[in-house]
Design a protein around this motif. Structure first.
Motif, PDB file in Angstrom:
ATOM      1  N   LEU A 175     -19.414  19.589  25.130  1.00 56.02           N
ATOM      2  CA  LEU A 175     -18.436  19.782  23.973  1.00 56.02           C
ATOM      3  C   LEU A 175     -18.366  18.227  23.520  1.00 56.02           C
ATOM      4  O   LEU A 175     -17.990  17.189  24.374  1.00 56.02           O
ATOM      5  N   THR A 176     -18.774  17.713  22.362  1.00 56.70           N
ATOM      6  CA  THR A 176     -18.571  16.434  21.926  1.00 56.70           C
ATOM      7  C   THR A 176     -16.949  15.638  21.591  1.00 56.70           C
ATOM      8  O   THR A 176     -16.322  16.811  21.767  1.00 56.70           O
ATOM      9  N   GLU A 177     -17.003  14.755  21.576  1.00 53.26           N
ATOM     10  CA  GLU A 177     -15.644  14.004  21.639  1.00 53.26           C
ATOM     11  C   GLU A 177     -14.804  14.507  20.297  1.00 53.26           C
ATOM     12  O   GLU A 177     -13.717  15.032  20.040  1.00 53.26           O
ATOM     13  N   GLU A 178     -15.747  14.685  19.126  1.00 54.45           N
ATOM     14  CA  GLU A 178     -15.236  15.395  17.885  1.00 54.45           C
ATOM     15  C   GLU A 178     -14.875  16.961  18.182  1.00 54.45           C
ATOM     16  O   GLU A 178     -13.771  17.169  17.539  1.00 54.45           O
ATOM     17  N   GLY A 179     -15.575  17.473  18.987  1.00 57.29           N
ATOM     18  CA  GLY A 179     -15.241  19.077  19.354  1.00 57.29           C
ATOM     19  C   GLY A 179     -14.026  19.225  19.845  1.00 57.29           C
ATOM     20  O   GLY A 179     -13.312  19.933  19.696  1.00 57.29           O
ATOM     21  N   GLN A 180     -13.811  17.957  21.071  1.00 57.15           N
ATOM     22  CA  GLN A 180     -12.677  18.173  21.799  1.00 57.15           C
ATOM     23  C   GLN A 180     -11.322  17.831  20.796  1.00 57.15           C
ATOM     24  O   GLN A 180     -10.198  18.623  20.945  1.00 57.15           O
ATOM     25  N   ALA A 181     -11.661  17.195  19.745  1.00 57.63           N
ATOM     26  CA  ALA A 181     -10.361  16.887  18.823  1.00 57.63           C
ATOM     27  C   ALA A 181     -10.142  17.832  17.867  1.00 57.63           C
ATOM     28  O   ALA A 181      -9.152  18.282  17.631  1.00 57.63           O
ATOM     29  N   VAL A 182     -11.220  18.601  17.526  1.00 57.84           N
ATOM     30  CA  VAL A 182     -11.104  19.835  16.630  1.00 57.84           C
ATOM     31  C   VAL A 182     -10.587  21.008  17.562  1.00 57.84           C
ATOM     32  O   VAL A 182      -9.584  21.624  16.771  1.00 57.84           O
ATOM     33  N   LEU A 183     -10.830  21.088  18.748  1.00 56.49           N
ATOM     34  CA  LEU A 183     -10.212  22.117  19.631  1.00 56.49           C
ATOM     35  C   LEU A 183      -8.811  21.780  19.938  1.00 56.49           C
ATOM     36  O   LEU A 183      -7.620  22.615  19.796  1.00 56.49           O
ATOM     37  N   SER A 184      -8.423  20.475  20.044  1.00 57.13           N
ATOM     38  CA  SER A 184      -6.932  20.129  20.305  1.00 57.13           C
ATOM     39  C   SER A 184      -6.241  20.332  18.973  1.00 57.13           C
ATOM     40  O   SER A 184      -5.203  20.910  19.405  1.00 57.13           O
ATOM     41  N   ALA A 185      -6.824  20.184  18.078  1.00 60.49           N
ATOM     42  CA  ALA A 185      -5.955  20.161  16.821  1.00 60.49           C
ATOM     43  C   ALA A 185      -5.895  21.919  16.312  1.00 60.49           C
ATOM     44  O   ALA A 185      -4.607  22.286  16.098  1.00 60.49           O
ATOM     45  N   ALA A 186      -6.542  22.512  16.743  1.00 62.99           N
ATOM     46  CA  ALA A 186      -6.652  24.053  16.556  1.00 62.99           C
ATOM     47  C   ALA A 186      -5.477  24.596  17.463  1.00 62.99           C
ATOM     48  O   ALA A 186      -4.811  25.516  17.254  1.00 62.99           O
ATOM     49  N   LEU A 187      -5.612  24.073  18.776  1.00 63.76           N
ATOM     50  CA  LEU A 187      -4.615  24.585  19.685  1.00 63.76           C
ATOM     51  C   LEU A 187      -3.022  24.179  19.452  1.00 63.76           C
ATOM     52  O   LEU A 187      -2.263  24.858  19.526  1.00 63.76           O
ATOM     53  N   ARG A 188      -2.986  22.802  18.684  1.00 62.31           N
ATOM     54  CA  ARG A 188      -1.677  22.472  18.303  1.00 62.31           C
ATOM     55  C   ARG A 188      -1.221  23.106  16.895  1.00 62.31           C
ATOM     56  O   ARG A 188      -0.021  23.125  16.496  1.00 62.31           O
ATOM     57  N   GLY A 189      -2.196  23.933  16.438  1.00 68.07           N
ATOM     58  CA  GLY A 189      -1.757  24.572  14.982  1.00 68.07           C
ATOM     59  C   GLY A 189      -1.949  23.767  13.709  1.00 68.07           C
ATOM     60  O   GLY A 189      -1.296  23.902  12.910  1.00 68.07           O
ATOM     61  N   GLU A 190      -2.700  22.637  13.963  1.00 65.35           N
ATOM     62  CA  GLU A 190      -3.098  22.035  12.846  1.00 65.35           C
ATOM     63  C   GLU A 190      -4.097  22.337  11.893  1.00 65.35           C
ATOM     64  O   GLU A 190      -5.236  22.840  12.333  1.00 65.35           O
TER      65      GLU A 190
END
Length: 190
Positions: A175-190
């Protein structure tokens, strides 16, 4: 005559079985397609998230009465990941660029929406605000934290689709850094 026939049958049986050692022959290693390799990497990344709330070394439940640490993001994990599930929908592979995009549907708590609701309700409840103001700073923080956790736990789970970029590095898909950021944002509900 009967003994000779039994001995012959036994000899044939032993001869037939002499090639069998009881151990199974090792299966040939199955070569995964590149798409399946990407899918397996996505599965592993999502399973690692799902297991965060199931770590027996660190019980994360309101019922244990553990004092939460407001500075520790792991303190909110039981509320956020309580009903976390996922489904891998599609894998689009660009072999020339050694990149892939995995579309995933996540089911998680709507943390962002829960926070907005919690803050709105807190501002409207003047009795609760007066009761909180009578507490020490430490007691206020603990009370607010418990209310926040309960609000998140009571929030309905929501589905959201995300596209997670992966890249191949030394033959392994990550998973790329961008993918990690997307996944984190989705888990936070953003």
């Amino acid at each position: 005559m009967k003994k000779k026939r039994q001995a012959a049958v036994l000899a044939l049986l032993l001869l037939a079985l002499s090639g069998c050692t009881g151990a199974e022959e090792p299966e040939a290693a199955v070569e995964l397609s590149r798409e399946d390799q990407v899918r397996a990497s996505a599965f592993q990344a999502l399973e690692d998230i799902r297991r965060l709330n199931q770590d027996p070394a660190e019980p994360m439940s309101l019922s244990f009465g553990r004092e939460p640490d407001l500075e520790d993001p792991k303190a909110l994990l039981p509320a956020v990941l309580g009903e976390f599930t996922y489904r891998i929908d599609a894998v689009v592979l660009d072999e020339a660029q050694e990149e892939a995009v995995v579309t995933v549907t996540l089911r998680r708590k709507g943390v962002g929406e829960a926070l907005v609701t919690w803050m709105h309700d807190l501002k409207k409840d003047r009795d609760q605000l007066r009761a909180l103001s009578a507490l020490s700073q430490e007691e206020q923080e603990a009370q607010l934290h418990w209310q926040l956790m309960e609000t998140i736990q009571n929030a309905p789970p929501q589905d959201c689709a995300v596209a997670l970029p992966f890249s191949a590095e030394a033959g392994d898909w990550t998973l790329t850094e961008e993918g990690q950021a997307v996944l984190s944002a989705a888990l936070r509900g953003e």
